[in-house]
Design a protein around this motif. Sequence first.
Motif, short mmCIF file in Angstrom:
data_model
loop_
_atom_site.label_atom_id
_atom_site.label_comp_id
_atom_site.label_asym_id
_atom_site.label_seq_id
_atom_site.Cartn_x
_atom_site.Cartn_y
_atom_site.Cartn_z
N GLU A 1 0.86 -1.19 0.00
CA GLU A 1 0.00 0.00 0.00
C GLU A 1 0.89 1.23 0.00
OE1 GLU A 1 -3.62 -0.44 2.78
OE2 GLU A 1 -2.14 -1.84 3.55
N TYR B 1 -4.40 7.23 -2.53
CA TYR B 1 -4.06 5.96 -1.88
C TYR B 1 -4.02 4.88 -2.95
CZ TYR B 1 -5.09 1.53 0.54
OH TYR B 1 -5.07 0.23 0.98
N LYS C 1 -3.29 0.65 -3.59
CA LYS C 1 -3.02 -0.70 -3.08
C LYS C 1 -2.81 -1.63 -4.27
CE LYS C 1 -4.32 -4.39 -0.02
NZ LYS C 1 -5.21 -4.91 1.03
N GLU D 1 -12.95 -4.07 -1.06
CA GLU D 1 -12.83 -2.67 -1.50
C GLU D 1 -14.15 -2.09 -1.99
OE1 GLU D 1 -10.24 -1.09 -0.87
OE2 GLU D 1 -8.62 -2.57 -0.78
#
Length: 239
Positions: free
Chosen positions: A102, A109, A111, A167
Motif C-alpha cells: 500500500e 491511496y 493498493k 474494496e
Amino acid sequence: MKKAKIYYIYHSGFVVKTENHFLIFDYYKEPIENQDRVLLSPENIKEMKNVYVFSSHSHADHYNPKILEWEKYNDNIQYVLSSDIKTDKNKSNYNFMGEGDEKVFQDIYVKAYGSTDIGISFLVKVDGLTIFHAGDLNWWHWKEDSLDEQVLAESLFKAHIEKIKEEKPIDIAFFPVDPRLCDDYYIGGEYFAKNIQPGLIIPMHFGDDVDITKQFVNRMNKINIKSALINYPGQEIIY
C-alpha cells in the motif's frame, strides 16, 4: 456523485482525469495518425497537474520505457510500477509495488492486488473515487490447457476476486476482455462484475478488436452493470 473523464489510449491504456489528478494506466502506444488528437503529447503532458503513471507489469503491451521520458516535460510525475519492471536507474519518484503493498501519496491511496499473470492490479482512491485497473488479472480459460490447468486458473482467479471484494464499492473498473479466449472472452469480466458490482466497468486488452466491447456491453446490460462501449483510440468516456 464524483465525476471523472476517462480517455481510451489503446489496448489496456487509459487516462483518468479526476477533479485534481491525471492518472495514466498501462500505456504502451497511442496509435493516432492525427497528431492534434494525441492525448499524451509532450505539450499536453507539460500542462498536466498531479500526474501519476501506473504500469501493472513488464509485458510490452502494458509497459513502455518511453513513459519514463515524460518527466522531461513535467517534473510533477510519480511513477507507480510493478516490482517486476526493471529500470536503468531508481529515482525518488519511481515507486515499485508488489502484491499487498500500500502507498499513500499526498492525497491518493494505492493498493496493489494480485494478478493471474505476472505483476499486479491497482486499486486507487483519489478525489472521492475508487478506481480499479486489473492489469492482466483475468480468468484465463485457454481451450488448449489441460483440465487441471483450467481448474487451477479458475480457482486462482476467484481467490483474487474474493480479496478485492473488501474494496467495494468500486466506482470505475478496467477489466480484460481478450478476443484470444474466443467464446470465453467475457467470463472473467462477468464474474468480476457480478461479485464487485462496479459503478462502471470498462473493457480492455482487446487490441484492435473494438467490436468485442459491444458484445461485452450487451452481456453487462443483462446483469444491470453499466459498461463502456469503445470505438476508437482517444475516445472520451464520462463517469
